[in-house]
Structures are given as structure tokens and as C-alpha cells.
Design a protein around this motif. Sequence first.
Motif, PDB file in Angstrom:
ATOM      1  N   HIS A 240       0.843  -1.208   0.000  1.00  0.00           N
ATOM      2  CA  HIS A 240       0.000   0.000   0.000  1.00  0.00           C
ATOM      3  C   HIS A 240       0.875   1.253   0.000  1.00  0.00           C
ATOM      4  O   HIS A 240       1.897   1.297   0.680  1.00  0.00           O
ATOM      5  N   ARG A 241       0.446   2.265  -0.782  1.00  0.00           N
ATOM      6  CA  ARG A 241       1.166   3.544  -0.771  1.00  0.00           C
ATOM      7  C   ARG A 241       0.153   4.687  -0.876  1.00  0.00           C
ATOM      8  O   ARG A 241      -0.806   4.593  -1.652  1.00  0.00           O
ATOM      9  N   ALA A 242       0.376   5.745  -0.096  1.00  0.00           N
ATOM     10  CA  ALA A 242      -0.462   6.950  -0.190  1.00  0.00           C
ATOM     11  C   ALA A 242       0.430   8.113  -0.612  1.00  0.00           C
ATOM     12  O   ALA A 242       1.497   8.325  -0.029  1.00  0.00           O
ATOM     13  N   MET A 253      -4.160   6.697  -3.698  1.00  0.00           N
ATOM     14  CA  MET A 253      -3.783   5.418  -3.090  1.00  0.00           C
ATOM     15  C   MET A 253      -3.346   4.492  -4.218  1.00  0.00           C
ATOM     16  O   MET A 253      -4.011   4.401  -5.257  1.00  0.00           O
ATOM     17  N   HIS A 254      -2.224   3.835  -3.978  1.00  0.00           N
ATOM     18  CA  HIS A 254      -1.661   2.919  -4.969  1.00  0.00           C
ATOM     19  C   HIS A 254      -1.472   1.546  -4.332  1.00  0.00           C
ATOM     20  O   HIS A 254      -1.271   1.437  -3.122  1.00  0.00           O
ATOM     21  N   ASP A 275       7.753  -2.181  -8.785  1.00  0.00           N
ATOM     22  CA  ASP A 275       7.348  -0.785  -8.502  1.00  0.00           C
ATOM     23  C   ASP A 275       6.193  -0.286  -9.375  1.00  0.00           C
ATOM     24  O   ASP A 275       5.790   0.878  -9.235  1.00  0.00           O
ATOM     25  N   GLU A 276       5.705  -1.117 -10.261  1.00  0.00           N
ATOM     26  CA  GLU A 276       4.539  -0.672 -11.037  1.00  0.00           C
ATOM     27  C   GLU A 276       3.324  -0.603 -10.100  1.00  0.00           C
ATOM     28  O   GLU A 276       3.124  -1.484  -9.263  1.00  0.00           O
ATOM     29  N   ALA A 277       2.515   0.443 -10.279  1.00  0.00           N
ATOM     30  CA  ALA A 277       1.389   0.660  -9.352  1.00  0.00           C
ATOM     31  C   ALA A 277       0.049   0.450 -10.046  1.00  0.00           C
ATOM     32  O   ALA A 277      -0.097   0.736 -11.235  1.00  0.00           O
ATOM     33  N   ILE A 278      -0.906  -0.041  -9.275  1.00  0.00           N
ATOM     34  CA  ILE A 278      -2.320   0.083  -9.663  1.00  0.00           C
ATOM     35  C   ILE A 278      -2.814   1.298  -8.881  1.00  0.00           C
ATOM     36  O   ILE A 278      -2.669   1.341  -7.645  1.00  0.00           O
ATOM     37  N   ILE A 279      -3.374   2.282  -9.568  1.00  0.00           N
ATOM     38  CA  ILE A 279      -3.978   3.417  -8.846  1.00  0.00           C
ATOM     39  C   ILE A 279      -5.363   2.945  -8.416  1.00  0.00           C
ATOM     40  O   ILE A 279      -6.181   2.569  -9.267  1.00  0.00           O
ATOM     41  N   THR A 280      -5.602   2.932  -7.112  1.00  0.00           N
ATOM     42  CA  THR A 280      -6.885   2.399  -6.637  1.00  0.00           C
ATOM     43  C   THR A 280      -7.851   3.482  -6.166  1.00  0.00           C
ATOM     44  O   THR A 280      -9.045   3.226  -6.054  1.00  0.00           O
TER      45      THR A 280
END
Length: 322
Positions: A240-242, A253-254, A275-280
Amino acid sequence: MPANAQRLNSPADEREVFLQDMLTALSGRPKQTSPKYFYDEVGSRLFDRICELPEYYPTRTERRILEQHGAEMARALGPRVMLVEPGSGSSTKVPLILKHLREPAAYVPMEICLEHMVANLGPLEAAFPQLEILPVAADFTRPFSLPTPRLRARRRVVFFPGSTLGNFTPDEARQLLRTLRRVVGHGGAVLLGVDLQKPSEVLIPAYDDAQGVTAAFNLNLLERANRELGADFNIGNFSHRAVWNADAGRIEMHLVSRCPQAVHLAGETFHFATDEAIITEYSHKYTQPALQSLAAETGFALHRTWEDEKGWFSLQYWVAVD
Ligand code: AVI
């Protein structure tokens, strides 16, 4: 299903829509899912816990504003109002307005899941025995129509608290507000709860709390896709990343891939780089001038606002202009 409830979508339709949306989301660049899919049973429970977290200020700040100014808001709405609440959840905030309304015509809670909504209406029915409650099961992001109450309503007002508007992109927010403008019609209005811009030192912890509840809420989206759609996300491979995106005025949020990996869904394969993100989720934080323009662009005029002492959160009463 109660006789006065409207169901617009079947569970099979909902699953198919979730599947198609996930396939589209994972094929995109960047990969991006809709935040509405956070809210299955597990996600809704996690969200309830988020609202209690010390770092997550919006719920308690908005609640205090409603407690302090609910009577004034009800006076602004006037008598015989039909109050419509998209995404009503457990309808815990609306009593703070309802208790001050003169002769409300009806309360229309709206949720995708009828059963969950109806199961939660007991306390409201007990608190307001005279009130006609007309639940509607629908996705309010698509066009919808309203039931006709027994009492003739003098005004339709959409109550949209919780800063849910912030979870829409600016285009989607405009589109939604235009839909609401059509639904409330001539003389109608909206009462919106919106989160305001503030330092990132306050915002980031609100979306990345010390106990990890928001992380669990974010990751549950992948668990839900596994449970309901038979996807094979390895949850431990995502974190999780904000992020505060200052240019766009929003928290993002990613879910970030910790390694190169492949995920399968409905016979398709989706590759992730490290490091590829899904933007959620986007959670937009507004400024007063931006809200004023948004009202004007969508057929409303900003009539009154109520804020907390720190200016962190705002309740906005917008009336329809013809
Ligand atoms: C529902 N919505 C307004 C919440 C927000 O603050 O954007 C959802 C949420 N996401 C993480 N924490 C809370």
C-alpha cells in the motif's frame, strides 16, 4: 425485499460489471481501478474502522459540523423535503439533519446492495417512526430515478456527505453533479460534505495510518478480485502507498508491485514490473474557489457553507439554478 424498496441491478449483473471493469482497469496504462469496488462486506467493515482512526480526521470533523449546525442546515432546506442519500451505508449521519427537518416528505437511501442497506435501517425507523423511508438499490453513478413519496415533496435535496465526491475525477464529479441536478429538478438542492486542502503532514497519515487499517482496506480490493472473480493476485507481492499529488490537489492510493509478476483473471494474463502501481483511489481535496466553479459548471449556486474551526472540512449547500 420490502414492498417499498426498488432494486435496479441483480447480483449477477454486478459481478459481470466488476469483472469487466477489472479487466479494463488491469489493461490500462497506468493500471487503475474504481474505488467503488473497495466496498464489499470486508471492505465496508475496514472502512468503518478507518473512520475511527486517530489519523483519519474527515469523519469526526464532518460529524461535529453536522452536530453544531444541523438545525441551521435543516432551516435552509425548508419544510417537506424529500431527502435522497446516495451511498447511504448505515445512514448514521442523516439523523443529524432529519431530527431538525420540518415535516420531511421522505428519506431515500441509495446503495448498490439492497440487503445491507435494509438490514441497517432499523435504528432510523425506530428514531423516525413517522418518516416514509423509500430505499433504492442502484449505482448512483449511473442515471437513476426516484420513487414518489406519499406526501408531496416541496423540494428534493440530495445529501452527499463523507467527501465521497472527492473520490471522483473532476470529469466524473461534474457528470455526477449534473445527474444530481437533473434528479433534484427545479427548486432542488444538494448538501455536500467535502474535504478541504491542508498540509500533507496531516493528509498522508490519514491515508497511511500507523495500525495499517488503510493498507488492509486497499489490499482487500485484490482479495475481493480473488474471492469473487477467481483472480490469482498474490497479496504479499503488493504494498500500500499513499501519495499527495499537489498539482492535482489529491491524495492517491496505490498498490505497488514488489517484484516482476503475472496475474491471471478470466483467462487473461496481466504483467507487473517491480514498482509498477495500480492506482486504486483518488481523494480530491478542494479549495473554496474550486467548489464555487464546480457548482456553477453543474447548474447550482453556492448558497451557504459550514466549516470546522481549522477549515479542514466543509458542508456546502448548493441550490439548483434554472
Ligand atoms: C469514502 N471516501 C471519502 C474515503 C476518502 O477519504 O477518500 C475513502 C478512503 N480511502 C482511504 N481512506 C478512506
